[in-house]
Scaffold this motif. Sequence first.
Motif, PDB file in Angstrom:
ATOM      1  N   GLN A 296       0.843  -1.190   0.000  1.00 58.74           N
ATOM      2  CA  GLN A 296       0.000   0.000   0.000  1.00 58.74           C
ATOM      3  C   GLN A 296       0.876   1.238   0.000  1.00 58.74           C
ATOM      4  O   GLN A 296       1.853   1.329   0.727  1.00 58.74           O
ATOM      5  N   VAL A 297       0.517   2.224  -0.806  1.00 62.49           N
ATOM      6  CA  VAL A 297       1.269   3.467  -0.876  1.00 62.49           C
ATOM      7  C   VAL A 297       0.955   4.340   0.332  1.00 62.49           C
ATOM      8  O   VAL A 297      -0.206   4.431   0.743  1.00 62.49           O
ATOM      9  N   GLN A 298       1.966   4.951   0.878  1.00 59.32           N
ATOM     10  CA  GLN A 298       1.781   5.962   1.925  1.00 59.32           C
ATOM     11  C   GLN A 298       2.329   7.287   1.409  1.00 59.32           C
ATOM     12  O   GLN A 298       3.350   7.325   0.719  1.00 59.32           O
ATOM     13  N   LEU A 299       1.642   8.379   1.769  1.00 56.00           N
ATOM     14  CA  LEU A 299       1.997   9.710   1.291  1.00 56.00           C
ATOM     15  C   LEU A 299       2.283  10.616   2.481  1.00 56.00           C
ATOM     16  O   LEU A 299       1.481  10.661   3.426  1.00 56.00           O
ATOM     17  N   VAL A 300       3.396  11.344   2.431  1.00 61.05           N
ATOM     18  CA  VAL A 300       3.767  12.247   3.513  1.00 61.05           C
ATOM     19  C   VAL A 300       4.106  13.615   2.925  1.00 61.05           C
ATOM     20  O   VAL A 300       5.078  13.751   2.176  1.00 61.05           O
ATOM     21  N   GLU A 301       3.291  14.620   3.285  1.00 60.02           N
ATOM     22  CA  GLU A 301       3.509  15.979   2.796  1.00 60.02           C
ATOM     23  C   GLU A 301       4.465  16.739   3.711  1.00 60.02           C
ATOM     24  O   GLU A 301       4.562  16.456   4.905  1.00 60.02           O
ATOM     25  N   SER A 302       5.123  17.735   3.138  1.00 62.40           N
ATOM     26  CA  SER A 302       5.979  18.652   3.894  1.00 62.40           C
ATOM     27  C   SER A 302       6.084  19.964   3.129  1.00 62.40           C
ATOM     28  O   SER A 302       5.687  20.042   1.959  1.00 62.40           O
TER      29      SER A 302
ATOM     30  N   SER B 104       6.030  19.391  -0.833  1.00 61.35           N
ATOM     31  CA  SER B 104       6.509  18.098  -1.316  1.00 61.35           C
ATOM     32  C   SER B 104       5.623  16.998  -0.760  1.00 61.35           C
ATOM     33  O   SER B 104       5.058  17.133   0.336  1.00 61.35           O
ATOM     34  N   CYS B 105       5.517  15.918  -1.507  1.00 63.02           N
ATOM     35  CA  CYS B 105       4.772  14.739  -1.066  1.00 63.02           C
ATOM     36  C   CYS B 105       5.611  13.512  -1.408  1.00 63.02           C
ATOM     37  O   CYS B 105       5.770  13.176  -2.583  1.00 63.02           O
ATOM     38  N   ALA B 106       6.143  12.872  -0.378  1.00 66.45           N
ATOM     39  CA  ALA B 106       6.972  11.680  -0.567  1.00 66.45           C
ATOM     40  C   ALA B 106       6.083  10.445  -0.528  1.00 66.45           C
ATOM     41  O   ALA B 106       5.288  10.272   0.409  1.00 66.45           O
ATOM     42  N   ALA B 107       6.226   9.603  -1.541  1.00 62.88           N
ATOM     43  CA  ALA B 107       5.419   8.389  -1.641  1.00 62.88           C
ATOM     44  C   ALA B 107       6.268   7.152  -1.406  1.00 62.88           C
ATOM     45  O   ALA B 107       7.389   7.060  -1.904  1.00 62.88           O
ATOM     46  N   SER B 108       5.723   6.226  -0.639  1.00 65.95           N
ATOM     47  CA  SER B 108       6.408   4.952  -0.419  1.00 65.95           C
ATOM     48  C   SER B 108       6.005   3.982  -1.528  1.00 65.95           C
ATOM     49  O   SER B 108       5.047   4.215  -2.255  1.00 65.95           O
TER      50      SER B 108
ATOM     51  N   VAL C 262      -5.281  23.699   4.592  1.00 70.51           N
ATOM     52  CA  VAL C 262      -4.476  22.483   4.728  1.00 70.51           C
ATOM     53  C   VAL C 262      -4.406  21.844   3.344  1.00 70.51           C
ATOM     54  O   VAL C 262      -5.443  21.641   2.698  1.00 70.51           O
ATOM     55  N   TYR C 263      -3.196  21.572   2.889  1.00 68.99           N
ATOM     56  CA  TYR C 263      -2.974  21.000   1.563  1.00 68.99           C
ATOM     57  C   TYR C 263      -2.688  19.499   1.693  1.00 68.99           C
ATOM     58  O   TYR C 263      -1.862  19.085   2.508  1.00 68.99           O
TER      59      TYR C 263
ATOM     60  N   GLY D 262      -7.107   5.836  -3.847  1.00 70.14           N
ATOM     61  CA  GLY D 262      -7.879   6.360  -2.730  1.00 70.14           C
ATOM     62  C   GLY D 262      -7.047   6.642  -1.501  1.00 70.14           C
ATOM     63  O   GLY D 262      -7.527   6.548  -0.369  1.00 70.14           O
ATOM     64  N   VAL D 263      -5.777   7.001  -1.727  1.00 70.08           N
ATOM     65  CA  VAL D 263      -4.856   7.239  -0.609  1.00 70.08           C
ATOM     66  C   VAL D 263      -4.619   8.738  -0.448  1.00 70.08           C
ATOM     67  O   VAL D 263      -4.426   9.451  -1.433  1.00 70.08           O
ATOM     68  N   TRP D 264      -4.600   9.186   0.821  1.00 70.49           N
ATOM     69  CA  TRP D 264      -4.370  10.589   1.163  1.00 70.49           C
ATOM     70  C   TRP D 264      -3.185  10.718   2.107  1.00 70.49           C
ATOM     71  O   TRP D 264      -2.948   9.834   2.940  1.00 70.49           O
ATOM     72  N   GLY D 265      -2.497  11.844   2.018  1.00 67.61           N
ATOM     73  CA  GLY D 265      -1.511  12.188   3.019  1.00 67.61           C
ATOM     74  C   GLY D 265      -2.187  12.800   4.222  1.00 67.61           C
ATOM     75  O   GLY D 265      -3.415  12.968   4.255  1.00 67.61           O
ATOM     76  N   GLN D 266      -1.367  13.175   5.227  1.00 69.57           N
ATOM     77  CA  GLN D 266      -1.921  13.723   6.470  1.00 69.57           C
ATOM     78  C   GLN D 266      -2.199  15.210   6.373  1.00 69.57           C
ATOM     79  O   GLN D 266      -2.887  15.778   7.226  1.00 69.57           O
ATOM     80  N   GLY D 267      -1.666  15.855   5.353  1.00 71.14           N
ATOM     81  CA  GLY D 267      -1.889  17.284   5.149  1.00 71.14           C
ATOM     82  C   GLY D 267      -0.782  18.138   5.725  1.00 71.14           C
ATOM     83  O   GLY D 267      -0.109  17.757   6.677  1.00 71.14           O
ATOM     84  N   THR D 268      -0.604  19.315   5.121  1.00 70.79           N
ATOM     85  CA  THR D 268       0.352  20.298   5.618  1.00 70.79           C
ATOM     86  C   THR D 268      -0.305  21.671   5.570  1.00 70.79           C
ATOM     87  O   THR D 268      -0.952  22.021   4.575  1.00 70.79           O
TER      88      THR D 268
END
Length: 113
Positions: A1-7, A21-25, A92-93, A101-107
Amino acid sequence: QVQLVESGGGLVQPGGSLRLSCAASGRIFSRISMAWYRQAPGKERELVATITTGGGTNYADSVKGRFTISRDNAKNTLYLQMNSLKPEDTAVYYCNAPQLGVWGQGTQVTVSS
């Protein structure tokens, strides 16, 4: 499963710039379209920009000419360059992978003097 982390969010004055930026696993990033959304207080989440696997882009009218979405598949990273920021860009972006259907946590981005 892809995970997304914004910064990259923060406080900026009107007229300023920020790059999100959004880093994807995972290894699927290069094969999926990506998107940026935003949600301001008391408002619904809205689509800001999209980018296809081939680099095709689309923007909300409110950000055309000011924001640029891009991707670096070698780094599994999605970007949003935001220029000429306005107070109404405060939100919040969120980074999104629509096909999964995957979302990051937002920044948080705040545009204020």
